[in-house]
Design an enzyme around this catalytic site. Sequence first.
Site, short mmCIF file in Angstrom:
data_model
loop_
_atom_site.label_atom_id
_atom_site.label_comp_id
_atom_site.label_asym_id
_atom_site.label_seq_id
_atom_site.Cartn_x
_atom_site.Cartn_y
_atom_site.Cartn_z
N GLN A 202 0.76 -1.27 0.05
CA GLN A 202 0.06 -0.05 -0.10
C GLN A 202 0.76 1.36 -0.05
O GLN A 202 0.30 2.41 -0.28
CB GLN A 202 -0.95 -0.09 1.31
CG GLN A 202 -1.99 -0.97 1.25
CD GLN A 202 -3.02 -0.91 -0.23
OE1 GLN A 202 -3.12 0.12 -0.56
NE2 GLN A 202 -3.50 -1.91 -0.23
N CYS A 363 -9.73 -8.17 3.90
CA CYS A 363 -8.65 -9.02 4.16
C CYS A 363 -7.92 -8.67 5.40
O CYS A 363 -6.80 -8.85 5.37
CB CYS A 363 -7.55 -9.11 2.91
SG CYS A 363 -8.32 -9.47 1.39
N1 PMP Z 1 -0.56 -6.64 1.78
C1 PMP Z 1 -1.28 -5.50 1.82
C2 PMP Z 1 -1.37 -4.59 2.68
C3 PMP Z 1 -2.20 -5.43 0.81
O1 PMP Z 1 -3.27 -4.44 0.60
C4 PMP Z 1 -2.24 -6.48 -0.28
C5 PMP Z 1 -3.60 -6.39 -1.56
N2 PMP Z 1 -4.88 -6.02 -0.90
C6 PMP Z 1 -1.61 -7.62 0.03
C7 PMP Z 1 -0.80 -7.59 1.05
C8 PMP Z 1 -1.72 -8.95 -1.02
O2 PMP Z 1 -1.37 -8.38 -2.19
P1 PMP Z 1 -1.46 -9.40 -3.61
O3 PMP Z 1 -3.05 -9.59 -3.50
O4 PMP Z 1 -1.24 -8.40 -4.80
O5 PMP Z 1 -0.71 -10.50 -3.28
#
Ligand code: PMP
Length: 402
Positions: A202, A363
Amino acid sequence: MTIDEIRQSFYSLQQSIHGNKPLVYLDNAATTQTLQPALDALIAYYHQGNANVHRATHTLATNATHALEETRKAVQQFIHAKESTEIIFTSGTTASINLVANSYGAAYIQPGDEILISEMEHHSNIVPWQLACERKGAHLAVIPINDQGELIMEEFEKRLKPRTKIVALTQVSNNLGTINPIAEIVQKAHAVGAVVLVDAAQAVAHMPIDVQQLDCDFLIFSSHKMYAPTGVGVLYGKRALLEQLPPYQVGGGMIDQVTLPQSTYTGLPYKFEAGTPNTANIVALGAAIAWLQAIGWKYIMEYEQQLSAYAKQLLQDIKGLRLISTARDSVGILSFAIPTMHHLDIGLLLDAQGIAVRTGHGCTQPLMKRLGVDGIVRASIGIYNTEAEITYFVEQLARIIR
Ligand code: PMP
């Protein structure tokens, strides 16, 4: 570049939703829209000839290898790494964290050791460490946050122990927008001998990153949150550390000698890049980096901070809205809850007006538990958003609540 020129660089922003509602895209923390110059680079790569890298002697293979390695250098410069061999391409942030959790976990975590994360982590920076702990009989310790959504630094210090092996923290929270004091965290973690992994997913599109200044041991991000296509991640690691780590995935491209009973591996960065890389999308990431650098961090940060402050002020004025993004140091991530309404309903009603926001737990289920909510609504700002869009979004939100 003017905001109109910036917006012209994103074809997908020119569309209307449900026939006649101009798209207002405020889900940038999940995925950003894709920059035309990055798409042009991707298509140009295929037009000029696709080939597998680091293998054949023919011209197309040489060109593909050159394009990939030039992007590795661009990423190195972008995050100020000492050497390009410290840049490993993966498929995303999640893949990069799994790589470290497995490889570092296998090599260095012993029964009774501790891995330290925080209450604001994305599931991708929680679950791989839970498994690493399970495999090795280690303990997962957690830094709590205060009511403003900031790490409680005294609690962090209390949890640092000689048996803390790794501190895995987000640089910027995906749902709170909080910017964590990474340099200070690294310094304190190093004092007890722990290494630090920074989840910069982020942060990468919103602020300059200097891994040497931060002195972090690993730093990770994804292409699709920085105006490049999906499917590429970066893992930065200090060379001395990466050299000590065993490979995670194995196969073609990462070996030195293979005999049927056993194999030896090649050096960095290829030791961690088994199989054919996502060359076309890596090249596109290189184009997105060049574009961000041409715009410049000063402009990006000032513009986004100004929009974010404007949005926060308007949201605070809505009666019955609980603003969740309240940290002093933050990026343009504006999460909120309306206690009298379900977040999903708000998301659907905003979508009916052409406005894209994220709803749900984002998430971060442990963070939702800490906040005492099932889910939130999150509006997250990108380089192409405008004040008029923010005004429209907040007007529509206020109307929906009424
Ligand atoms: N860490 C953070 C802080 C995130 O915002 C995200 C994506 N929402 C992820 C990890 C995971 O990233 P990716 O789905 O591209 O692997």
